[in-house]
Enzyme design. Structure first.
Site, PDB file in Angstrom:
ATOM      1  N   TYR A 256      26.815  -9.822 -34.218  1.00 30.62           N
ATOM      2  CA  TYR A 256      26.370  -8.580 -34.798  1.00 30.62           C
ATOM      3  C   TYR A 256      27.610  -8.058 -35.754  1.00 30.62           C
ATOM      4  O   TYR A 256      27.589  -7.925 -36.924  1.00 30.62           O
ATOM      5  CB  TYR A 256      25.921  -7.461 -34.117  1.00 30.62           C
ATOM      6  CG  TYR A 256      25.741  -6.286 -34.522  1.00 30.62           C
ATOM      7  CD1 TYR A 256      24.680  -6.298 -35.441  1.00 30.62           C
ATOM      8  CD2 TYR A 256      26.584  -5.063 -34.370  1.00 30.62           C
ATOM      9  CE1 TYR A 256      24.378  -4.681 -36.194  1.00 30.62           C
ATOM     10  CE2 TYR A 256      26.596  -3.840 -35.025  1.00 30.62           C
ATOM     11  CZ  TYR A 256      25.433  -3.661 -35.947  1.00 30.62           C
ATOM     12  OH  TYR A 256      25.258  -2.354 -36.396  1.00 30.62           O
TER      13      TYR A 256
HETATM   14  O1  LIG Z   1      28.762   1.979 -33.636  1.00 31.53           O
HETATM   15  C1  LIG Z   1      28.092   0.738 -33.681  1.00 31.53           C
HETATM   16  O2  LIG Z   1      28.762   0.063 -34.490  1.00 31.53           O
HETATM   17  C2  LIG Z   1      27.034   0.149 -33.028  1.00 31.53           C
HETATM   18  O3  LIG Z   1      26.623   1.402 -32.029  1.00 31.53           O
HETATM   19  C3  LIG Z   1      25.768   0.657 -31.268  1.00 31.53           C
HETATM   20  O4  LIG Z   1      25.987  -0.047 -30.271  1.00 31.53           O
HETATM   21  P1  LIG Z   1      26.899   0.477 -29.075  1.00 31.53           P
HETATM   22  O5  LIG Z   1      28.063   1.423 -29.207  1.00 31.53           O
HETATM   23  O6  LIG Z   1      27.030  -0.754 -28.302  1.00 31.53           O
HETATM   24  O7  LIG Z   1      25.782   1.360 -28.219  1.00 31.53           O
HETATM   25  P2  LIG Z   1      24.785   1.042 -27.005  1.00 31.53           P
HETATM   26  O8  LIG Z   1      24.270  -0.165 -27.055  1.00 31.53           O
HETATM   27  O9  LIG Z   1      23.961   2.268 -26.917  1.00 31.53           O
HETATM   28  O10 LIG Z   1      25.925   1.290 -25.844  1.00 31.53           O
HETATM   29  C4  LIG Z   1      26.496   2.591 -25.552  1.00 31.53           C
HETATM   30  C5  LIG Z   1      27.454   2.274 -24.666  1.00 31.53           C
HETATM   31  O11 LIG Z   1      26.839   2.113 -23.350  1.00 31.53           O
HETATM   32  C6  LIG Z   1      27.517   0.844 -22.775  1.00 31.53           C
HETATM   33  N1  LIG Z   1      26.484   0.316 -22.010  1.00 31.53           N
HETATM   34  C7  LIG Z   1      25.346  -0.382 -22.696  1.00 31.53           C
HETATM   35  C8  LIG Z   1      24.229  -0.819 -22.073  1.00 31.53           C
HETATM   36  C9  LIG Z   1      24.238  -0.841 -20.553  1.00 31.53           C
HETATM   37  O12 LIG Z   1      23.299  -1.359 -19.909  1.00 31.53           O
HETATM   38  N2  LIG Z   1      25.308  -0.283 -19.807  1.00 31.53           N
HETATM   39  C10 LIG Z   1      26.330   0.318 -20.611  1.00 31.53           C
HETATM   40  O13 LIG Z   1      27.125   0.713 -20.029  1.00 31.53           O
HETATM   41  C11 LIG Z   1      28.037   0.237 -23.886  1.00 31.53           C
HETATM   42  O14 LIG Z   1      28.982  -0.978 -23.247  1.00 31.53           O
HETATM   43  C12 LIG Z   1      28.510   1.216 -24.583  1.00 31.53           C
HETATM   44  O15 LIG Z   1      29.871   1.461 -24.425  1.00 31.53           O
HETATM   45  C13 LIG Z   1      24.521   0.421 -31.937  1.00 31.53           C
HETATM   46  O16 LIG Z   1      23.506  -0.289 -30.972  1.00 31.53           O
HETATM   47  C14 LIG Z   1      24.815  -0.750 -33.001  1.00 31.53           C
HETATM   48  O17 LIG Z   1      23.534  -1.015 -33.581  1.00 31.53           O
HETATM   49  C15 LIG Z   1      25.830  -0.072 -33.965  1.00 31.53           C
HETATM   50  O18 LIG Z   1      26.348  -0.595 -34.830  1.00 31.53           O
END
Ligand SMILES: O=C(O)[C@H]1O[C@H](OP(=O)(O)OP(=O)(O)OC[C@H]2O[C@@H](n3ccc(=O)[nH]c3=O)[C@H](O)[C@@H]2O)[C@H](O)[C@@H](O)[C@@H]1O
Length: 454
Positions: A256
């Site tokens: 991504y």
């Molecule tokens: O800022 C960005 O660039 C990105 O932000 C999000 O990606 P992400 O930050 O990974 O968001 P989430 O998937 O909601 O995860 C948020 C946090 O929760 C954590 N997480 C996620 C999933 C899970 O089961 N457990 C967990 O602890 C992840 O490691 C992360 O730190 C979006 O999904 C992307 O499309 C976007 O581009």
């Protein structure tokens, strides 16, 4: 001389026959009126169905979805892309025409998405013209996208159903209306899903982007200015904090991130050769009402309310994973600020040489306050009144990065971007929307004033 014939019986008979004739023609008339009425009714119904199929937006002002309904079904109003014709042209122009002096006319791709729907509404509310484009794919619940579409429809915003890879549709849109700006938000989002379906990222974030830029450079007249969604994920395994736009982005941790980084390089090329004006916005984990069900704050909420376990990631060594969670309203202000300050493209329509250098910008749109994911969970627990069943595990190496943190100095300087919503306030607004949308009642538990889902 004989007596004159007795005509009284004949006359009576004739009168009776004439009476019968009058009666039967009256009945015939009544019967034929009924047939005529039914035929007209049937023809009208058929006409309405035909019109709905061919000119969906003409009827789409009639709201058929409830904003609060969790499962609106796909409707007859949705297929615009194969409905070219005078009514389609008129609907596109009507939706695209600004209602204020010097208003923008913006083609918003991904308009049924989270950020796209919020931006479309904000633009329309201040008097800009907006036409949306969305392929309504099923990466996450399409019913939510239809619900957002219904909301936009109620604000007289047309969403054309189609894909950014469909060059002829894009060409047709630009031929129908001279959009001044494109807000390019159509993308395959999600960091971890890239390991499961890599090709969808290439199709949307690389091929789709090129398809849009080609049409913007070579077919659109005038060439629009393009503001588009990059991502904080381009900083990858960057260890310097906070992240500044000038920091290297050479270590993407997910496909991504790599496709977003590729997008920034592709934008550079189209800017350099064709004079397209570009502004890339690096979004930092955007959240809020009408959000994306594939994001952690959203599916954590669902699981917590259902009493199901959630998996919380930790960095090896026990440190917390953290994100610079950014509230949707702040991001919308950033998007509008970027649109308002975007300069015109300098290329010659048709793909000829540019007349001078065109604007090429990159901005962080973050909140500037990284919050550990465990803290996000504890805020949700408080708001929902339910204790989460947490499985704390070491973060798998399938795309995630340990932390994000935005330096927003550039966006603040150039268009006054200033986030004002902290995570607790933003999540409160999200939870309020969530329980309303899904029809969940939070009720006080007996004793202790705790809340639980009914
Ligand atoms: O800022 C960005 O660039 C990105 O932000 C999000 O990606 P992400 O930050 O990974 O968001 P989430 O998937 O909601 O995860 C948020 C946090 O929760 C954590 N997480 C996620 C999933 C899970 O089961 N457990 C967990 O602890 C992840 O490691 C992360 O730190 C979006 O999904 C992307 O499309 C976007 O581009």
């Amino acid at each position: 001389m004989g007596s004159p014939p007795d005509t009284s019986k004949t006359t009576k008979l004739e009168r009776y026959n004439s009476y019968l004739r009058r009666m039967s023609s009256a009945k015939l008339l009544a019967a034929s009126s009924k047939v005529l009425f039914r035929a007209t009714l049937l023809a009208t119904v058929l006409l309405i169905i035909l019109l709905t199929l061919h000119y969906p937006f003409s009827l789409s002002y009639i709201s058929i979805f409830s904003y609060s309904s969790p499962s609106p079904h796909r409707s007859l109003l949705s297929s615009f892309s194969d409905s070219f014709g005078p009514a389609w042209d008129r609907d596109v122009r009507r939706s695209a025409t600004p209602r204020r002096d010097a208003g923008l006319s913006v083609l918003v791709t991904g308009a049924a998405g989270f950020v796209g729907s919020h931006c479309s509404l904000a633009l329309k509310k201040r008097g800009d013209g907006v036409v949306g484009l969305d392929n309504f794919n099923s990466y996450y619940d399409p019913a939510l996208k239809r619900s957002r579409q219904a909301l936009l429809t109620r604000h007289a915003i047309l969403i054309v159903e189609g894909d950014i890879n469909d060059s002829s549709l894009l060409t047709r849109l630009f031929a129908t209306y001279p959009f001044t700006h494109v807000l390019q938000l159509a993308a395959q989002a999600g960091v971890r899903y890239a390991a499961k379906n890599p090709h969808s990222y290439v199709a949307s974030n690389v091929a789709g982007l090129v398809s849009l830029f080609e049409v913007a450079a070579k077919s659109a007249d005038p060439q629009p200015a393009i503001v588009w969604a990059s991502s904080s994920s381009v900083y990858g395994l960057n260890e310097k904090s906070p992240f500044s736009e000038s920091d290297p982005t050479d270590h993407p941790a997910s496909l991504y991130a790599a496709t977003k980084k590729a997008g920034e390089a592709i934008a550079h090329t189209y800017n350099h050769i064709y004079g397209l004006s570009f502004t890339a916005l690096r979004f930092f984990t955007v959240y809020g009402p009408m959000g994306r069900p594939d994001m952690a704050y959203f599916f954590f909420t669902k699981a917590i309310l259902a009493g199901k376990p959630i998996t919380v990631f930790r960095i090896p060594g026990g440190k917390d994973v953290a994100r610079d969670f950014t509230y949707i309203d702040d991001v919308v202000k950033g998007c509008l600020g970027a649109l308002d300050t975007a300069e015109k493209s300098t290329g010659t329509p048709g793909g000829g040489p540019k007349t001078g250098p065109a604007q090429l910008r990159v901005y962080n749109l973050g909140n500037t306050t990284p919050v550990p994911v465990v803290k996000l969970v504890s805020i949700l627990e408080k708001l929902l009144g339910v204790r989460a069943k947490k499985n704390v595990v070491t973060m798998p190496s399938n795309g995630d990065v340990p932390f994000t943190h935005a330096n927003i100095r550039l966006a603040a300087r150039d268009f006054g971007y200033q986030p004002t919503t902290d995570l607790s306030t933003g999540l409160q607004k999200f939870v309020k929307w969530y329980v309303h949308y899904y029809g969940i009642k939070l009720k006080a538990e007996a004793g202790g004033g705790q809340m639980a889902a009914a």
